[in-house]
Design a protein around this motif. Structure first.
Motif, mmCIF file in Angstrom:
data_model
loop_
_atom_site.group_PDB
_atom_site.id
_atom_site.type_symbol
_atom_site.label_atom_id
_atom_site.label_comp_id
_atom_site.label_asym_id
_atom_site.label_seq_id
_atom_site.Cartn_x
_atom_site.Cartn_y
_atom_site.Cartn_z
ATOM 1 N N GLN A 82 10.439 66.457 46.644
ATOM 2 C CA GLN A 82 9.502 65.326 46.484
ATOM 3 C C GLN A 82 8.417 65.013 47.455
ATOM 4 O O GLN A 82 7.135 65.056 47.120
ATOM 5 C CB GLN A 82 10.206 63.809 46.224
ATOM 6 N N ALA A 83 8.803 65.180 48.841
ATOM 7 C CA ALA A 83 7.862 65.165 49.930
ATOM 8 C C ALA A 83 7.004 66.295 49.777
ATOM 9 O O ALA A 83 5.689 65.817 50.054
ATOM 10 C CB ALA A 83 8.647 65.216 51.346
ATOM 11 N N LEU A 84 7.374 67.557 49.620
ATOM 12 C CA LEU A 84 6.262 68.632 49.527
ATOM 13 C C LEU A 84 5.386 68.434 48.340
ATOM 14 O O LEU A 84 4.135 68.609 48.480
ATOM 15 C CB LEU A 84 7.066 69.868 49.206
ATOM 16 N N ILE A 85 5.818 67.758 47.068
ATOM 17 C CA ILE A 85 4.839 67.424 46.159
ATOM 18 C C ILE A 85 3.894 66.491 46.540
ATOM 19 O O ILE A 85 2.645 66.704 46.226
ATOM 20 C CB ILE A 85 5.701 67.165 45.152
ATOM 21 N N GLU A 86 4.365 65.592 46.973
ATOM 22 C CA GLU A 86 3.349 64.351 47.428
ATOM 23 C C GLU A 86 2.374 64.959 48.436
ATOM 24 O O GLU A 86 1.331 64.645 48.341
ATOM 25 C CB GLU A 86 4.053 63.246 47.885
ATOM 26 N N LEU A 87 2.833 65.866 49.515
ATOM 27 C CA LEU A 87 2.022 66.130 50.723
ATOM 28 C C LEU A 87 0.872 67.268 49.854
ATOM 29 O O LEU A 87 -0.323 67.279 50.084
ATOM 30 C CB LEU A 87 2.473 67.003 51.746
ATOM 31 N N VAL A 88 1.343 68.228 48.981
ATOM 32 C CA VAL A 88 0.409 68.967 48.389
ATOM 33 C C VAL A 88 -0.614 68.164 47.335
ATOM 34 O O VAL A 88 -1.745 68.477 47.541
ATOM 35 C CB VAL A 88 0.962 70.135 47.552
#
Length: 162
Positions: free
Chosen positions: A8-14
């Motif tokens: 989820q954190a990766l998705i938000e960062l991207v």
């Protein structure tokens, strides 16, 4: 293997970045993200050659295209009622109202819920995540259909709080 929170954190960062595409490889797990195209996870040994899996294509919009028909509410809900709380999806995934196709739904319109009441499951990358109401009240509307793909932050239920 990454935890759901890490993904989820990766998705938000991207999503917040100017990147259009992102790929992450670790211990045989490959995560590929393309904005407006979806998320793919392919698990395979790094040495194994595999044919690439095509990503879903974004919808093509034209001026003559009609907007998608929203899911019809099961009961009318007054949008200006300040006691309505939206239960939103904490992740991208598939919405399920029950633990299995044969099981009864966790909640229905009119069901009383407490903060720890499980209201649905969201499947993300073969992980089934129970979603809790987080408020006390009564379900007045179910905004998505069983089996529907949901986005991060998308409203799932309306709850009339006490």
């Amino acid at each position: 293997m990454l935890k759901v929170e890490d993904i989820q954190a990766l998705i938000e960062l991207v999503d917040r970045s100017s990147l259009d595409e992102f790929e992450y490889e670790n211990e045989g797990t490959v995560i590929k993200m393309k904005k407006n195209s979806g998320v793919q996870v392919v698990e395979r040994p790094l040495r194994e050659a595999a044919a690439p899996v095509p990503a879903p294509q974004p919808p093509v919009h034209s001026e003559a295209a009609q907007p998608a028909t929203p899911v019809q509410s099961q009961t009318p809900a007054t949008s200006n009622d300040e006691n309505l709380h939206k239960i939103v999806s904490p992740m991208v995934g598939t919405f399920y109202q029950a633990s299995s196709p044969e099981a009864e739904p966790y909640v229905q319109v009119g069901s009383k819920v407490s903060p720890n009441t499980v209201v649905c499951i969201i499947e993300a990358m073969k992980l089934f995540n129970e979603i809790e109401a987080e408020v006390e009240g009564e379900i007045v509307d179910i905004l998505v259909k069983d089996g529907q793909l949901v986005e991060f932050g998308q409203p799932l239920f309306l709850v009339k709080t006490k």
